[in-house]
Design a protein around this motif. Sequence first.
Motif, PDB file in Angstrom:
ATOM      1  N   TYR A   1       0.789  -1.149  -0.011  1.00 15.87           N
ATOM      2  CA  TYR A   1       0.006   0.173   0.132  1.00 15.87           C
ATOM      3  C   TYR A   1       0.844   1.395  -0.155  1.00 15.87           C
TER       4      TYR A   1
ATOM      5  N   HIS B   1       0.345  -0.232  -9.426  1.00 14.04           N
ATOM      6  CA  HIS B   1      -0.892  -0.798  -8.587  1.00 14.04           C
ATOM      7  C   HIS B   1      -1.434   0.249  -7.690  1.00 14.04           C
ATOM      8  N   GLN B   2      -1.049   1.551  -7.604  1.00 10.56           N
ATOM      9  CA  GLN B   2      -1.658   2.383  -6.562  1.00 10.56           C
ATOM     10  C   GLN B   2      -2.893   2.809  -7.042  1.00 10.56           C
TER      11      GLN B   2
ATOM     12  N   VAL C   1      -5.270   0.743  -8.514  1.00  6.82           N
ATOM     13  CA  VAL C   1      -6.022  -0.109  -8.328  1.00  6.82           C
ATOM     14  C   VAL C   1      -6.229  -0.047  -6.713  1.00  6.82           C
ATOM     15  N   PHE C   2      -5.298   0.195  -5.863  1.00  8.78           N
ATOM     16  CA  PHE C   2      -5.512  -0.003  -4.414  1.00  8.78           C
ATOM     17  C   PHE C   2      -6.311   1.213  -3.867  1.00  8.78           C
ATOM     18  N   ARG C   3      -6.264   2.431  -4.671  1.00  7.74           N
ATOM     19  CA  ARG C   3      -7.012   3.712  -4.213  1.00  7.74           C
ATOM     20  C   ARG C   3      -8.421   3.295  -4.585  1.00  7.74           C
ATOM     21  N   ALA C   4      -8.728   2.839  -5.716  1.00  4.65           N
ATOM     22  CA  ALA C   4     -10.038   2.364  -6.014  1.00  4.65           C
ATOM     23  C   ALA C   4     -10.641   1.312  -5.092  1.00  4.65           C
ATOM     24  N   ILE C   5     -10.048   0.325  -4.768  1.00  5.13           N
ATOM     25  CA  ILE C   5     -10.541  -0.505  -3.985  1.00  5.13           C
ATOM     26  C   ILE C   5     -10.772   0.053  -2.538  1.00  5.13           C
ATOM     27  N   GLU C   6      -9.748   0.822  -1.907  1.00  3.19           N
ATOM     28  CA  GLU C   6      -9.805   1.529  -0.716  1.00  3.19           C
ATOM     29  C   GLU C   6     -11.308   2.352  -0.521  1.00  3.19           C
TER      30      GLU C   6
ATOM     31  N   GLU D   1     -14.088   1.989  -2.644  1.00  2.00           N
ATOM     32  CA  GLU D   1     -15.188   1.156  -2.581  1.00  2.00           C
ATOM     33  C   GLU D   1     -15.483   0.586  -1.114  1.00  2.00           C
ATOM     34  N   LEU D   2     -14.340   0.015  -0.592  1.00  2.00           N
ATOM     35  CA  LEU D   2     -14.352  -0.532   0.676  1.00  2.00           C
ATOM     36  C   LEU D   2     -14.702   0.523   1.633  1.00  2.00           C
TER      37      LEU D   2
ATOM     38  N   TYR E   1     -18.867   1.592   0.978  1.00  2.00           N
ATOM     39  CA  TYR E   1     -19.733   0.607   1.302  1.00  2.00           C
ATOM     40  C   TYR E   1     -19.509  -0.152   2.713  1.00  2.00           C
TER      41      TYR E   1
END
Length: 436
Positions: A106, A112-113, A115-120, A122-123, A126
């Motif tokens: 992270y 990859h950052q 993708v990580f930011r997008a996942i973060e 969303e998590l 929601y």
Amino acid sequence: MKEQPLSPTAAKAKSPAEQPPNSIAEKSPAEPKGREYSISEKVDARRRELQKLRSTTRFYTKPLTILFYFFRTVLRNLLTAVLSLRNRVTLVTSLLAVLAAGISAYRTDGKHQAVFRAIEAELLWYGWWVMLGIASSIGLGTGLHTFVLFLGPHIAHITVAAYRCRSLGFEVRGTDSYTCFPDEDSLSSFGDVTVWSIFRKVRLESILWGLGTALGELPPYFVARAAAAAGSDEEEISSMESILALDPKSRTLGQRIQVAMYYVMKRMGFFGILLLASIPNPLFDLAGIIAGHFGVPFTTYFTATVIGKAVFKANLQSLAIIVVFSEDTLSLILAELKLHLPFAYDLANSVLNDQVAKLKRDPSDNSPPPPSKPGNLLSYLWNSFLFSMIFYFVLSIIESLALSELRREHDAELSGFQESLFSSSAANSSPAEKSA
């Protein structure tokens, strides 16, 4: 020799068993100080004393006692967790290694950052609604009303923005949330903005909030199930038994509702839980306690609760908010206010106009949205109400945990008291048995 008839006084003296058991005036001469209570009666009397003590122990009456038992239960649970982790060294080591690798990835720059930011994002978004749902139902009736405070205003804001923007192509997160940008991609005709299209935009948040409320209903179920397995009853079950023993005509409205819930769950099972979870029901904690006490399987209880709360209740409440804040309904409400309450109409109309001014911005304007006026009385009152509700929720959770710890202490005291009575009874009966 013919037996002489006994006088009424002699008959009473000869047959003490026929006298009323609770009579005070006609006690037997052999018991001048009252009858000897059995061990179970003494234990029940002590149990009632302890229940009365817990019922009078509240934050506003005994704050130091509540804080003492709260910190004690926190320390006890932390110690239990530490001791449990010591017995699972392999699992703890693996989890720490995975956590360290995740933190390292992270913090390391690279492609990859994104993708990580997008996942973060969303998590966090929601997960926020799931946590609000848990906060709404946890705490045995003292949950925070997060639908009224958070999800309801969020849906209302989206509804108002959709009708004012004549579009659903706006963001609900970030600095440009709820802002109209009338370009070719986002602008749609007014006919495309319907109750159903707005509902599709908010349904995932509603379902996740409902899932959180279902998760928050699990503690009462597990507590009652563990108490039933240990051979003890929850206080709510004891209260229900006393209510069932009452004359139906003498029951209050609240007691009649509890009895109705009890029979619905007992007779309908899965569908009874589904029905009770699908309607706004502040007494659903009692349903979880009843289900746990009578051994309803976890899959049956949790599945019915999730379907009722996440699929039916949350979505129906969301649709109600959308209908209330739709353009036609707001126009009707404003017309009625203007006719009957001109002062309220001026206030509501100014709030809506201010909101429309914030929503409709020029696409070329990159400046941040204008801040809310500090002197807005309605905003101040809402923030004060929100703060007071959160403060009450925190205090109620502290009080609930403290009372659980106090009951744990009382249960241990009651068990020791019962053992001492049995020991005393055995010691008193031993000399008589030896002489016999």
